[in-house]
Design a protein around this motif. Structure first.
Motif, PDB file in Angstrom:
ATOM      1  N   PRO A   1     -16.667  29.066  -1.199  1.00 28.47           N
ATOM      2  CA  PRO A   1     -15.311  29.586  -0.977  1.00 28.47           C
ATOM      3  C   PRO A   1     -14.378  29.218  -2.136  1.00 28.47           C
ATOM      4  CG  PRO A   1     -15.975  28.059   0.794  1.00 28.47           C
ATOM      5  CD  PRO A   1     -17.054  28.054  -0.247  1.00 28.47           C
ATOM      6  N   THR A   2     -13.704  30.217  -2.674  1.00 28.71           N
ATOM      7  CA  THR A   2     -12.699  29.999  -3.717  1.00 28.71           C
ATOM      8  C   THR A   2     -11.585  31.018  -3.519  1.00 28.71           C
ATOM      9  OG1 THR A   2     -13.540  31.563  -5.355  1.00 28.71           O
ATOM     10  CG2 THR A   2     -14.489  29.340  -5.403  1.00 28.71           C
ATOM     11  N   SER A   3     -10.544  30.842  -4.270  1.00 28.53           N
ATOM     12  CA  SER A   3      -9.440  31.795  -4.229  1.00 28.53           C
ATOM     13  C   SER A   3      -9.577  32.857  -5.319  1.00 28.53           C
ATOM     14  CB  SER A   3      -8.117  31.049  -4.404  1.00 28.53           C
ATOM     15  OG  SER A   3      -8.112  30.378  -5.657  1.00 28.53           O
ATOM     16  N   LEU A   4     -10.684  32.862  -6.037  1.00 31.46           N
ATOM     17  CA  LEU A   4     -10.885  33.832  -7.104  1.00 31.46           C
ATOM     18  C   LEU A   4     -10.956  35.240  -6.521  1.00 31.46           C
ATOM     19  CD1 LEU A   4     -13.573  32.014  -9.275  1.00 31.46           C
ATOM     20  CD2 LEU A   4     -11.103  32.140  -9.665  1.00 31.46           C
ATOM     21  N   ARG A   5     -10.290  36.140  -7.209  1.00 30.86           N
ATOM     22  CA  ARG A   5     -10.276  37.538  -6.766  1.00 30.86           C
ATOM     23  C   ARG A   5     -10.998  38.391  -7.787  1.00 30.86           C
ATOM     24  NH1 ARG A   5      -5.922  39.621  -3.567  1.00 30.86           N
ATOM     25  NH2 ARG A   5      -5.736  41.166  -5.205  1.00 30.86           N
ATOM     26  N   PHE A   6     -11.848  39.253  -7.296  1.00 36.88           N
ATOM     27  CA  PHE A   6     -12.589  40.177  -8.142  1.00 36.88           C
ATOM     28  C   PHE A   6     -11.968  41.561  -8.024  1.00 36.88           C
ATOM     29  CE2 PHE A   6     -15.408  36.734  -7.306  1.00 36.88           C
ATOM     30  CZ  PHE A   6     -16.231  36.629  -8.407  1.00 36.88           C
ATOM     31  N   ALA A   7     -12.091  42.328  -9.090  1.00 35.68           N
ATOM     32  CA  ALA A   7     -11.669  43.727  -9.086  1.00 35.68           C
ATOM     33  C   ALA A   7     -10.234  43.905  -8.595  1.00 35.68           C
ATOM     34  CB  ALA A   7     -12.633  44.571  -8.258  1.00 35.68           C
ATOM     35  N   ALA A   8      -9.358  43.049  -9.070  1.00 34.00           N
ATOM     36  CA  ALA A   8      -7.943  43.118  -8.693  1.00 34.00           C
ATOM     37  C   ALA A   8      -7.094  42.963  -9.952  1.00 34.00           C
ATOM     38  CB  ALA A   8      -7.608  42.015  -7.685  1.00 34.00           C
ATOM     39  N   ALA A   9      -5.826  43.285  -9.833  1.00 29.62           N
ATOM     40  CA  ALA A   9      -4.928  43.190 -10.988  1.00 29.62           C
ATOM     41  C   ALA A   9      -4.858  41.767 -11.534  1.00 29.62           C
ATOM     42  CB  ALA A   9      -3.538  43.684 -10.610  1.00 29.62           C
ATOM     43  N   ASP A  10      -4.986  40.775 -10.657  1.00 32.24           N
ATOM     44  CA  ASP A  10      -4.874  39.375 -11.097  1.00 32.24           C
ATOM     45  C   ASP A  10      -6.231  38.685 -11.278  1.00 32.24           C
ATOM     46  OD1 ASP A  10      -5.480  39.310  -8.397  1.00 32.24           O
ATOM     47  OD2 ASP A  10      -4.068  37.708  -7.920  1.00 32.24           O
ATOM     48  N   THR A  11      -7.274  39.455 -11.486  1.00 30.86           N
ATOM     49  CA  THR A  11      -8.604  38.886 -11.707  1.00 30.86           C
ATOM     50  C   THR A  11      -8.599  38.049 -12.984  1.00 30.86           C
ATOM     51  OG1 THR A  11      -9.683  40.717 -10.578  1.00 30.86           O
ATOM     52  CG2 THR A  11     -11.043  39.437 -12.086  1.00 30.86           C
ATOM     53  N   GLU A  12      -9.172  36.858 -12.894  1.00 34.14           N
ATOM     54  CA  GLU A  12      -9.263  35.950 -14.042  1.00 34.14           C
ATOM     55  C   GLU A  12      -9.957  36.622 -15.220  1.00 34.14           C
ATOM     56  OE1 GLU A  12      -8.492  32.669 -14.625  1.00 34.14           O
ATOM     57  OE2 GLU A  12      -7.547  32.317 -12.691  1.00 34.14           O
ATOM     58  N   THR A  13      -9.524  36.279 -16.408  1.00 31.63           N
ATOM     59  CA  THR A  13     -10.089  36.837 -17.637  1.00 31.63           C
ATOM     60  C   THR A  13     -11.590  36.597 -17.729  1.00 31.63           C
ATOM     61  OG1 THR A  13      -7.984  36.501 -18.745  1.00 31.63           O
ATOM     62  CG2 THR A  13      -9.903  36.821 -20.154  1.00 31.63           C
ATOM     63  N   ALA A  14     -12.048  35.419 -17.344  1.00 31.22           N
ATOM     64  CA  ALA A  14     -13.481  35.102 -17.429  1.00 31.22           C
ATOM     65  C   ALA A  14     -14.307  36.034 -16.549  1.00 31.22           C
ATOM     66  CB  ALA A  14     -13.724  33.650 -17.039  1.00 31.22           C
ATOM     67  N   LEU A  15     -13.794  36.367 -15.372  1.00 27.93           N
ATOM     68  CA  LEU A  15     -14.507  37.275 -14.479  1.00 27.93           C
ATOM     69  C   LEU A  15     -14.550  38.672 -15.085  1.00 27.93           C
ATOM     70  CD1 LEU A  15     -13.606  34.838 -12.687  1.00 27.93           C
ATOM     71  CD2 LEU A  15     -13.561  36.436 -10.794  1.00 27.93           C
ATOM     72  N   ARG A  16     -13.440  39.094 -15.654  1.00 20.34           N
ATOM     73  CA  ARG A  16     -13.385  40.411 -16.308  1.00 20.34           C
ATOM     74  C   ARG A  16     -14.344  40.449 -17.501  1.00 20.34           C
ATOM     75  NH1 ARG A  16      -8.980  43.623 -14.893  1.00 20.34           N
ATOM     76  NH2 ARG A  16      -7.411  42.536 -13.682  1.00 20.34           N
ATOM     77  N   SER A  17     -14.445  39.341 -18.214  1.00 20.83           N
ATOM     78  CA  SER A  17     -15.304  39.272 -19.389  1.00 20.83           C
ATOM     79  C   SER A  17     -16.768  39.431 -19.002  1.00 20.83           C
ATOM     80  CB  SER A  17     -15.073  37.943 -20.110  1.00 20.83           C
ATOM     81  OG  SER A  17     -15.852  37.865 -21.259  1.00 20.83           O
ATOM     82  N   ALA A  18     -17.184  38.806 -17.924  1.00 20.98           N
ATOM     83  CA  ALA A  18     -18.570  38.942 -17.469  1.00 20.98           C
ATOM     84  C   ALA A  18     -18.848  40.383 -17.048  1.00 20.98           C
ATOM     85  CB  ALA A  18     -18.847  37.980 -16.316  1.00 20.98           C
ATOM     86  N   PHE A  19     -17.906  40.985 -16.344  1.00 24.93           N
ATOM     87  CA  PHE A  19     -18.065  42.378 -15.930  1.00 24.93           C
ATOM     88  C   PHE A  19     -18.125  43.283 -17.165  1.00 24.93           C
ATOM     89  CE2 PHE A  19     -16.634  46.522 -14.412  1.00 24.93           C
ATOM     90  CZ  PHE A  19     -17.415  46.683 -13.277  1.00 24.93           C
ATOM     91  N   ALA A  20     -17.268  43.017 -18.148  1.00 23.64           N
ATOM     92  CA  ALA A  20     -17.249  43.822 -19.380  1.00 23.64           C
ATOM     93  C   ALA A  20     -18.565  43.707 -20.134  1.00 23.64           C
ATOM     94  CB  ALA A  20     -16.083  43.400 -20.263  1.00 23.64           C
ATOM     95  N   ALA A  21     -19.168  42.518 -20.127  1.00 19.52           N
ATOM     96  CA  ALA A  21     -20.460  42.343 -20.798  1.00 19.52           C
ATOM     97  C   ALA A  21     -21.524  43.203 -20.131  1.00 19.52           C
ATOM     98  CB  ALA A  21     -20.861  40.872 -20.798  1.00 19.52           C
ATOM     99  N   LEU A  22     -21.488  43.283 -18.820  1.00 23.02           N
ATOM    100  CA  LEU A  22     -22.411  44.168 -18.108  1.00 23.02           C
ATOM    101  C   LEU A  22     -22.090  45.626 -18.417  1.00 23.02           C
ATOM    102  CD1 LEU A  22     -22.632  42.500 -14.594  1.00 23.02           C
ATOM    103  CD2 LEU A  22     -24.544  42.936 -16.110  1.00 23.02           C
ATOM    104  N   ALA A  23     -20.815  45.979 -18.359  1.00 26.05           N
ATOM    105  CA  ALA A  23     -20.395  47.362 -18.558  1.00 26.05           C
ATOM    106  C   ALA A  23     -20.766  47.869 -19.946  1.00 26.05           C
ATOM    107  CB  ALA A  23     -18.890  47.494 -18.330  1.00 26.05           C
ATOM    108  N   ALA A  24     -20.705  46.991 -20.930  1.00 27.02           N
ATOM    109  CA  ALA A  24     -21.032  47.398 -22.296  1.00 27.02           C
ATOM    110  C   ALA A  24     -22.478  47.871 -22.401  1.00 27.02           C
ATOM    111  CB  ALA A  24     -20.790  46.238 -23.262  1.00 27.02           C
ATOM    112  N   CYS A  25     -23.332  47.327 -21.563  1.00 23.61           N
ATOM    113  CA  CYS A  25     -24.745  47.696 -21.602  1.00 23.61           C
ATOM    114  C   CYS A  25     -25.067  48.790 -20.579  1.00 23.61           C
ATOM    115  CB  CYS A  25     -25.595  46.465 -21.340  1.00 23.61           C
ATOM    116  SG  CYS A  25     -27.334  46.698 -21.696  1.00 23.61           S
ATOM    117  N   VAL A  26     -24.543  48.639 -19.373  1.00 21.52           N
ATOM    118  CA  VAL A  26     -24.847  49.596 -18.310  1.00 21.52           C
ATOM    119  C   VAL A  26     -24.156  50.916 -18.589  1.00 21.52           C
ATOM    120  CG1 VAL A  26     -24.584  50.105 -15.835  1.00 21.52           C
ATOM    121  CG2 VAL A  26     -25.214  47.801 -16.581  1.00 21.52           C
TER     122      VAL A  26
END
Length: 189
Positions: free
Chosen positions: A115-140
């Protein structure tokens, strides 16, 4: 260097000590062993000092998870092979993802199941979470205007495989076949 800058640096260093200790304990004994009391003893600070940095244990887990997403993004970016054909690039990415989950089980647990307060796929998503998603998106990549559906689905498939492997609920010897199956579905559409 001013006093404020030194205090800020010292505060950041204490936070790194706290998260490093949490990760070490979790990796060796599981997250149930990570308590504020145990962390305070481990790093030789009082519990109030820990609470001055983190509101509670969940906030420490969130800080560890953010570190994990930064590390995962780095691993995925290194695994991506921009000059490779799509199948090879996706296979390399998937293999790196599953390797990360095996090498860092407690960290992965903090990232996705604790359990954490981290939010995914939201306007206030942490940069690190967005970065991991972007790394996937760059390939997928994305097809048309799918708003990341392909990337989310590929990530979900990898996460499902990782969790099922971690819990011993699928045959370990069939990993290569499963990865080939998932990658083929994304390559052929």
């Amino acid at each position: 260097m001013g006093v404020a800058e030194r205090k800020s640096r010292e505060r950041a260093e204490r936070e790194r000590c706290i998260t490093a200790a949490a990760r070490a304990i979790a990796e060796s004994q599981g997250w149930s062993a990570v308590t504020i009391r145990r962390l305070a003893e481990e790093i030789e600070y009082s519990q109030p000092v820990l609470y001055s940095h983190f509101e509670n244990r969940d906030a420490i887990v969130a800080a560890v998870a953010i570190e994990g997403f930064q590390e995962l993004a780095s691993v995925l970016r290194k695994a991506a092979r921009p000059k490779a054909d799509r199948r090879t690039a996706l296979r390399s990415l998937a293999t790196a993802y599953l390797g990360f989950t095996r090498q860092h089980p407690a960290l992965y647990e903090a990232m996705f199941t604790m359990p954490t307060s981290l939010r995914f796929a939201a306007a206030d998503t942490e940069t690190a979470l967005r970065s991991a998603f972007a790394a996937l998106a760059a390939c997928v990549g994305q097809s048309g205007n799918d708003d990341g559906i392909a990337v989310e689905t590929f990530w979900a498939a990898l996460h499902g495989l990782a969790e099922l492997e971690r819990s011993g609920r699928i045959r370990p010897g069939a990993r290569n076949e499963r990865l080939a199956f998932v990658v083929d579905r994304f390559v052929t559409g």
